[in-house]
Design a protein around this motif. Structure first.
Motif: not given
Length: 131
Positions: A98-117
């Motif tokens: 759950t934390a990984r999924l929500i964290g990715a949505e909030m830009g709290l993981t390296p992968v999610s921060r590297s995706r184009p906005a």
């Protein structure tokens, strides 16, 4: 998409300072205090996102609490019928997911921060033009 990755758009009404809810457990409050300044600095957290942030922090807190139980009682427990998995292992696994999924949505993981906005403005480039 061609060119440089677009920046996330700042929200002029972004939440920038907010204490954790009083009802949160200690581990969840600790996570809130760790990530809130990061999200506030990005100026992308709106009032509508606070429920997601609460759920993320609760999930992290639950995972930490489950880890303490696993450390105390082990991965397995002995019962009358033999060894069984400690229930805290499953609780921790779900909380981490759950934390990984929500964290990715909030830009709290390296992968999610590297995706184009996603941008609001229209890109005039032809997406099928490979030249």
């Amino acid at each position: 998409m061609k060119g440089v990755k677009p920046e996330l758009r700042e929200d002029p009404e972004a939440v920038t300072v907010l204490d954790p809810p009083e009802w949160m457990g200690a581990d969840a409050r600790e996570e809130w205090e760790r990530v809130m300044p990061i999200l506030a600095a990005r100026r992308i957290l709106s009032a509508a996102d606070l429920g997601g942030l609460e759920n993320y922090c609760i999930a992290i807190g639950t995972a930490r609490e489950a880890e303490r139980l696993i450390q105390k009682f082990g991965l397995v427990t002995e019962t009358e019928t033999g060894l069984k998995r400690n229930p805290a292992v499953g609780i921790q696994s779900e909380a981490i997911k759950t934390a990984r999924l929500i964290g990715a949505e909030m830009g709290l993981t390296p992968v999610s921060r590297s995706r184009p906005a996603i941008r609001d403005d229209e890109d005039d480039d032809d997406p099928f033009d490979l030249s």
